[in-house]
Design a protein around this motif. Structure first.
Motif, mmCIF file in Angstrom:
data_model
loop_
_atom_site.group_PDB
_atom_site.id
_atom_site.type_symbol
_atom_site.label_atom_id
_atom_site.label_comp_id
_atom_site.label_asym_id
_atom_site.label_seq_id
_atom_site.Cartn_x
_atom_site.Cartn_y
_atom_site.Cartn_z
ATOM 1 N N THR A 91 39.633 39.185 39.554
ATOM 2 C CA THR A 91 38.339 39.761 39.201
ATOM 3 C C THR A 91 37.506 38.797 38.354
ATOM 4 O OG1 THR A 91 39.262 40.893 37.268
ATOM 5 C CG2 THR A 91 39.163 42.143 39.343
ATOM 6 N N GLN A 92 38.144 38.073 37.461
ATOM 7 C CA GLN A 92 37.412 37.083 36.666
ATOM 8 C C GLN A 92 36.880 35.963 37.561
ATOM 9 O OE1 GLN A 92 36.548 36.724 33.368
ATOM 10 N NE2 GLN A 92 37.294 38.767 32.891
ATOM 11 N N SER A 93 37.680 35.518 38.519
ATOM 12 C CA SER A 93 37.241 34.447 39.433
ATOM 13 C C SER A 93 36.050 34.902 40.273
ATOM 14 C CB SER A 93 38.383 34.022 40.360
ATOM 15 O OG SER A 93 39.429 33.436 39.632
ATOM 16 N N LEU A 94 36.138 36.091 40.850
ATOM 17 C CA LEU A 94 35.044 36.587 41.689
ATOM 18 C C LEU A 94 33.768 36.783 40.875
ATOM 19 C CD1 LEU A 94 36.975 39.131 43.931
ATOM 20 C CD2 LEU A 94 36.115 36.869 44.574
ATOM 21 N N HIS A 95 33.904 37.293 39.668
ATOM 22 C CA HIS A 95 32.735 37.480 38.804
ATOM 23 C C HIS A 95 32.100 36.132 38.458
ATOM 24 C CE1 HIS A 95 30.170 39.487 35.892
ATOM 25 N NE2 HIS A 95 30.495 38.546 35.023
ATOM 26 N N ARG A 96 32.926 35.142 38.170
ATOM 27 C CA ARG A 96 32.417 33.819 37.808
ATOM 28 C C ARG A 96 31.834 33.071 39.006
ATOM 29 N NH1 ARG A 96 34.887 32.467 32.627
ATOM 30 N NH2 ARG A 96 36.096 34.286 32.043
ATOM 31 N N LEU A 97 32.253 33.454 40.210
ATOM 32 C CA LEU A 97 31.684 32.846 41.412
ATOM 33 C C LEU A 97 30.333 33.440 41.784
ATOM 34 C CD1 LEU A 97 34.846 32.452 43.663
ATOM 35 C CD2 LEU A 97 33.466 30.624 42.657
ATOM 36 N N GLY A 98 29.883 34.416 41.011
ATOM 37 C CA GLY A 98 28.558 34.966 41.225
ATOM 38 C C GLY A 98 28.517 36.329 41.873
ATOM 39 N N ILE A 99 29.661 36.925 42.107
ATOM 40 C CA ILE A 99 29.690 38.275 42.675
ATOM 41 C C ILE A 99 29.578 39.233 41.494
ATOM 42 C CG2 ILE A 99 30.971 39.908 44.092
ATOM 43 C CD1 ILE A 99 32.368 37.463 45.347
ATOM 44 N N LYS A 100 28.368 39.553 41.125
ATOM 45 C CA LYS A 100 28.117 40.314 39.901
ATOM 46 C C LYS A 100 28.493 41.788 40.007
ATOM 47 C CE LYS A 100 26.683 36.754 37.758
ATOM 48 N NZ LYS A 100 27.595 36.067 36.888
ATOM 49 N N ARG A 101 28.652 42.289 41.246
ATOM 50 C CA ARG A 101 29.082 43.680 41.399
ATOM 51 C C ARG A 101 30.507 43.873 40.891
ATOM 52 N NH1 ARG A 101 28.597 44.980 47.443
ATOM 53 N NH2 ARG A 101 29.614 42.977 47.404
ATOM 54 N N ILE A 102 31.275 42.799 40.899
ATOM 55 C CA ILE A 102 32.654 42.871 40.420
ATOM 56 C C ILE A 102 32.670 42.453 38.962
ATOM 57 C CG2 ILE A 102 34.959 41.907 40.640
ATOM 58 C CD1 ILE A 102 34.467 41.662 43.618
ATOM 59 N N LYS A 103 33.079 43.358 38.124
ATOM 60 C CA LYS A 103 33.206 43.060 36.704
ATOM 61 C C LYS A 103 34.606 42.503 36.469
ATOM 62 C CE LYS A 103 29.341 45.080 35.411
ATOM 63 N NZ LYS A 103 28.181 44.263 35.424
ATOM 64 N N GLY A 104 34.675 41.392 35.788
ATOM 65 C CA GLY A 104 35.980 40.823 35.468
ATOM 66 C C GLY A 104 36.731 41.729 34.514
ATOM 67 N N TRP A 105 38.029 41.900 34.769
ATOM 68 C CA TRP A 105 38.832 42.725 33.882
ATOM 69 C C TRP A 105 38.789 42.146 32.480
ATOM 70 C CZ3 TRP A 105 44.106 43.968 36.634
ATOM 71 C CH2 TRP A 105 43.868 44.785 37.726
ATOM 72 N N LYS A 106 38.806 43.010 31.506
ATOM 73 C CA LYS A 106 38.849 42.621 30.105
ATOM 74 C C LYS A 106 40.293 42.711 29.612
ATOM 75 C CE LYS A 106 34.382 42.303 29.739
ATOM 76 N NZ LYS A 106 33.775 41.004 29.740
#
Length: 137
Positions: A91-106
């Motif tokens: 989730t962190q990787s996808l969020h950092r790649l610009g897929i903003k709909r996916i929130k990186g897990w905290k």
């Protein structure tokens, strides 16, 4: 400049560990496995009990071969760590790649509390099975 968060640092550490772990596993299974002896569990040799980590390698190998229930039997922490760590990294990787709909897990402390509970319960159950009913892993 954006201040680094705990998730930023954990993400970087996760990638470093994945690369080092992948290279180490590749070298071991590709070259050194046939030359290095298997080391017995000293905890089991000296105390006659399974150590808190006994079964971890077998669980990781079973999980790598897609045997989820076998992996759980050997050591449930491996599957837990794969789900939590894998979910965090994905989730962190996808969020950092610009897929903003996916929130990186905290990060949450309960991840660690869960790990401690799993290790303690696994240790107690395996050793009770061994001592009371003679069931070995």
């Amino acid at each position: 400049m954006k201040k680094k968060t705990l998730e930023d640092e954990l993400f970087l550490i996760g990638w470093i560990l994945l690369v080092i772990g992948g290279l180490t596993a590749g070298l071991y299974f590709g070259f050194f496995r046939r030359y290095l002896p298997e080391v017995p569990c000293f905890f089991l040799m000296f105390f006659g009990l399974y150590c808190p980590g006994c079964g971890g390698t077998r669980a990781a190998m079973a999980l790598a071969h897609g045997k989820i229930f076998t992996s759980l039997w050997y050591h449930p922490l491996v599957l837990y760590a794969a789900v939590i760590g894998g979910g965090f990294m994905l989730t962190q990787s996808l969020h950092r790649l610009g897929i903003k709909r996916i929130k990186g897990w905290k990060y949450h402390n309960w991840y660690l509390y869960g790990m401690i509970i799993i290790v303690v319960c696994n240790f107690l159950v395996k050793n009770l099975l061994k001592l009371v009913w003679g069931i070995t892993m």
